[in-house]
Design a protein around this motif. Sequence first.
Motif, PDB file in Angstrom:
ATOM      1  N   ILE A 159    -116.318 -11.420  10.880  1.00 29.03           N
ATOM      2  CA  ILE A 159    -117.188 -12.187  11.761  1.00 29.03           C
ATOM      3  C   ILE A 159    -117.543 -13.523  11.110  1.00 29.03           C
ATOM      4  O   ILE A 159    -117.463 -13.681   9.892  1.00 29.03           O
ATOM      5  N   ILE A 160    -117.921 -14.461  11.952  1.00 29.41           N
ATOM      6  CA  ILE A 160    -118.388 -15.771  11.505  1.00 29.41           C
ATOM      7  C   ILE A 160    -119.906 -15.720  11.415  1.00 29.41           C
ATOM      8  O   ILE A 160    -120.554 -15.145  12.289  1.00 29.41           O
TER       9      ILE A 160
ATOM     10  N   LEU B 294    -124.869 -15.844  16.587  1.00 27.61           N
ATOM     11  CA  LEU B 294    -124.146 -14.570  16.566  1.00 27.61           C
ATOM     12  C   LEU B 294    -125.013 -13.505  15.902  1.00 27.61           C
ATOM     13  O   LEU B 294    -125.404 -13.637  14.750  1.00 27.61           O
ATOM     14  N   ARG B 295    -125.292 -12.455  16.666  1.00 23.41           N
ATOM     15  CA  ARG B 295    -126.125 -11.369  16.189  1.00 23.41           C
ATOM     16  C   ARG B 295    -125.513 -10.063  16.685  1.00 23.41           C
ATOM     17  O   ARG B 295    -125.899  -9.537  17.714  1.00 23.41           O
TER      18      ARG B 295
ATOM     19  N   SER C  50    -119.165 -11.219  18.489  1.00 25.45           N
ATOM     20  CA  SER C  50    -118.161 -10.648  17.583  1.00 25.45           C
ATOM     21  C   SER C  50    -117.112  -9.826  18.330  1.00 25.45           C
ATOM     22  O   SER C  50    -116.039  -9.574  17.813  1.00 25.45           O
ATOM     23  N   GLY C  51    -117.460  -9.386  19.542  1.00 22.62           N
ATOM     24  CA  GLY C  51    -116.548  -8.542  20.319  1.00 22.62           C
ATOM     25  C   GLY C  51    -116.680  -7.068  20.011  1.00 22.62           C
ATOM     26  O   GLY C  51    -115.939  -6.242  20.551  1.00 22.62           O
TER      27      GLY C  51
ATOM     28  N   LYS D  24    -112.219 -16.287  16.340  1.00 23.56           N
ATOM     29  CA  LYS D  24    -112.334 -15.204  15.350  1.00 23.56           C
ATOM     30  C   LYS D  24    -112.128 -13.859  16.040  1.00 23.56           C
ATOM     31  O   LYS D  24    -111.438 -12.980  15.526  1.00 23.56           O
ATOM     32  N   MET D  25    -112.689 -13.700  17.229  1.00 22.58           N
ATOM     33  CA  MET D  25    -112.494 -12.470  17.984  1.00 22.58           C
ATOM     34  C   MET D  25    -111.016 -12.288  18.331  1.00 22.58           C
ATOM     35  O   MET D  25    -110.462 -11.189  18.204  1.00 22.58           O
ATOM     36  N   TYR D  26    -110.371 -13.372  18.745  1.00 20.31           N
ATOM     37  CA  TYR D  26    -108.939 -13.330  19.081  1.00 20.31           C
ATOM     38  C   TYR D  26    -108.127 -12.840  17.877  1.00 20.31           C
ATOM     39  O   TYR D  26    -107.257 -11.975  18.007  1.00 20.31           O
TER      40      TYR D  26
END
Length: 191
Positions: free
Chosen positions: A26-27, A32-33, A63-64, A90-92
Amino acid sequence: MNKKKKFKKNTLKIIGGKLKRQKINIIHSKNLRPTKNFIRETLFNWLNKYIQNSICLDCFAGSGILGIESISRYAKLVTSLEINKKIFFKMYKNLKKLNIHEINIININALQWLKKKENTYDIIFLDPPYNCLQLLQKTIFLLEKNKYTKKNTIIYIEKKISKQKIEIPKTWILKKSKKQKKIEYKIYLKK
């Protein structure tokens, strides 16, 4: 001398299903949480009898991890919406690394996407940034207005505990609810 090392966790572990124990990167971003492990465990215990072969919508994918956990537990298809390009890419990469083809990720503002009639879903995840109750309210309105829900659709809402209330449609029946520290999470069933 006892010094505590400060570090930021940059991976999430999948907690159940066929991909259990796999990790995603994850970034770190203030926007993003990811849903915490103990909350995900509770959520997917609640969804256990509904998740297999379901078609899911994750309106604020981040994050997916909610979509990935769904596919790990044999959901049929997940549509994941994410507005932030870095987080989207990042999810991709994570989906490619895990060889997941059942998640359709779209780099778009959820409200923009929800304005057009797309599909109905079995399970809908609503986990917007915590301080965006107005965004959550608008999303709920568009889900109902454009008929993304159907009889027996399950809607998951995760948000920061607040005195400010959100308006839930009368056709959404609260089935499960829990609070942990500053977070509340619930599932509703569309009647």
